[in-house]
Design a protein around this motif. Sequence first.
Motif, PDB file in Angstrom:
ATOM      1  N   TYR A  15      -3.184   7.740  11.395  1.00 41.24           N
ATOM      2  CA  TYR A  15      -3.830   7.293  10.155  1.00 41.24           C
ATOM      3  C   TYR A  15      -5.338   7.511  10.337  1.00 41.24           C
ATOM      4  O   TYR A  15      -5.993   6.785  11.102  1.00 41.24           O
ATOM      5  N   ASN A 192       1.623   1.139  13.205  1.00 35.24           N
ATOM      6  CA  ASN A 192       1.774   2.003  12.027  1.00 35.24           C
ATOM      7  C   ASN A 192       1.942   1.143  10.769  1.00 35.24           C
ATOM      8  O   ASN A 192       1.394   1.441   9.715  1.00 35.24           O
ATOM      9  N   LYS A 193       2.690   0.047  10.923  1.00 40.46           N
ATOM     10  CA  LYS A 193       2.881  -0.855   9.779  1.00 40.46           C
ATOM     11  C   LYS A 193       1.538  -1.466   9.364  1.00 40.46           C
ATOM     12  O   LYS A 193       1.250  -1.610   8.173  1.00 40.46           O
ATOM     13  N   GLN A 196      -0.227   0.936   7.292  1.00 39.03           N
ATOM     14  CA  GLN A 196       0.318   0.972   5.921  1.00 39.03           C
ATOM     15  C   GLN A 196      -0.191  -0.207   5.103  1.00 39.03           C
ATOM     16  O   GLN A 196      -0.532  -0.068   3.920  1.00 39.03           O
ATOM     17  N   ASP A 199      -3.798   0.356   4.270  1.00 39.26           N
ATOM     18  CA  ASP A 199      -3.849   1.386   3.233  1.00 39.26           C
ATOM     19  C   ASP A 199      -3.556   0.752   1.863  1.00 39.26           C
ATOM     20  O   ASP A 199      -4.256   1.024   0.882  1.00 39.26           O
ATOM     21  N   LYS A 200      -2.556  -0.120   1.834  1.00 42.41           N
ATOM     22  CA  LYS A 200      -2.176  -0.796   0.582  1.00 42.41           C
ATOM     23  C   LYS A 200      -3.294  -1.736   0.118  1.00 42.41           C
ATOM     24  O   LYS A 200      -3.503  -1.927  -1.083  1.00 42.41           O
TER      25      LYS A 200
END
Length: 496
Positions: A15, A192-193, A196, A199-200
Amino acid sequence: MSFLEHKKVDDVKLYINGEFVDAHNAAYFDNLNPFTNQVTNRVAEGDKADIEKAVKAADDAFQTSWGRMKQKERMTYIDRIADLIDEEVEEIAVLESLDSGLPISQTRKMIARAAENFRFYSRMVQSRMHGEAYAVDDEFINYTVYKPLGAVGLITPWNAPFMLTTWKVAPALATGNTVILKPAELSPLSANKLAQIIDKAELPKGVFNVVHGFGETAGDALVKSEKVKAISFTGETTTGKTIIKNSADSLKKTSMELGGKSPLIVFDDADFERALDATVWGIFSFNGERCTANSRVFLHKDIKEKFVAALKDRVEKIKIGDPMDTSTQLGPLINKGHFDKVTRYIEIAKEEGCEVVQGTVPEKIKSGNFVPPTLLLDAKNKMRVSQEEIFGPVLAVIEFETEEEVVQMANDVDYGLAGYVWTNDIKRAHRVAQNVDSGMLWINAQNVRDLRIPFGGMKASGMGREGGHFAILEFYSEPKAIHVAMGDHHIPQFGK
Ligand code: NAD
């Protein structure tokens, strides 16, 4: 939720600058499941070139957005991350157990607390990130302000990945730094979560970056990058030493949370059942892969026999099984290499003269990396198994007679992370707590900590403290002193 339902996990990308991308050379490595030793998914393998991209993105974001943003606006993002974690506790807990082998009943609790790390640092920065002011008569005023550092590197281990990662990411971002996270290669899923989730939460591009990959390549490049202002590291002592050396050329600030071999001391007047519960939980929770584990228990000679009998009974009954089963208390170790290391130490214990007592791994799950709960009875403090960090469900049991003797043995070790003392003699409890060389010590308590209190170790267990205001004022920011003249003070007139 059964384990089989979660066998399929998407491949994980890097990311960087607000986008999920392949590594520059499109390389991937396999991520293995500790319960089955089968491939869970593939993970993009970043190296120096990817780190450089992420560092540039983080540095740009610091200069243009995050570093200039009003504090209140920044905290809106931090609070949003906490809310989004809350919404996904179950999903993150499942990923964490799948990746690390930690029992789901334990990961659920860890993840639920991770959201609080963000809320806590949002509050802490708003209330405590302030300087001091000194008026010097009516001539001067001197004051300090705390400034973020810039792009910082966070390097994390695999043993409690999400919790330890959020301990670092939350204060780093809340104080106004931008981040490049290099998660442990053995547990990439919850990092990784987090990407995410961030990012959200729509943080500006480049504020938070994750580069997966190996320590010797991606981690090493992050440590050596000229533009990275600080490295916060949690992991093994030997890795910490390498990182300090490698960060010297760029004069980086480093924070080191390293290994441990922590003592738990039970005096003859202790509350027996509570001391027993704490001993068993402290070494066998998190599969024994816990930096603050009480891997050495010192038992007063008058209670030793009874305590050992009770320990044997507990070890026999601890439920070993599928990490996804809610009744499992002990899961598999992170990988085969670590299983071999821990198993080898049990052999060393036998060679050194310990009696080894173990629970039983059920036949049908033997393909996982299971080491049963293990007692090393009749251990001596000088033995290798009492001196070296095993990092598994293995407890060295050592007898003592006097307070002086037990404090001397507790301290006769390279490490100094945590310590635990059980006694109802209030004077002795405080004396021992003061005299054991460790960064943290618990009296008649298991390992519970208010987030306001510092976390960290002394000796080979670390340098510096994080947690509470220590993280924001002593590590993730820099005090700047401003001196202001209010009148016309004397200035020497050289050459006039
Ligand atoms: P490790 O040192 O092997 O790896 C930790 C991280 O460092 C990983 O992300 C790895 O890729 C990276 N790394 C490895 N070599 C590197 C290098 N040369 N340059 C830069 N990065 C590098 O540790 P581990 O096996 O993942 O974790 C277990 C250890 O962590 C145990 O010793 C445990 O006690 C310690 N730990 C300490 C604390 C604490 O707060 N004191 C907390 C948890 C774990």
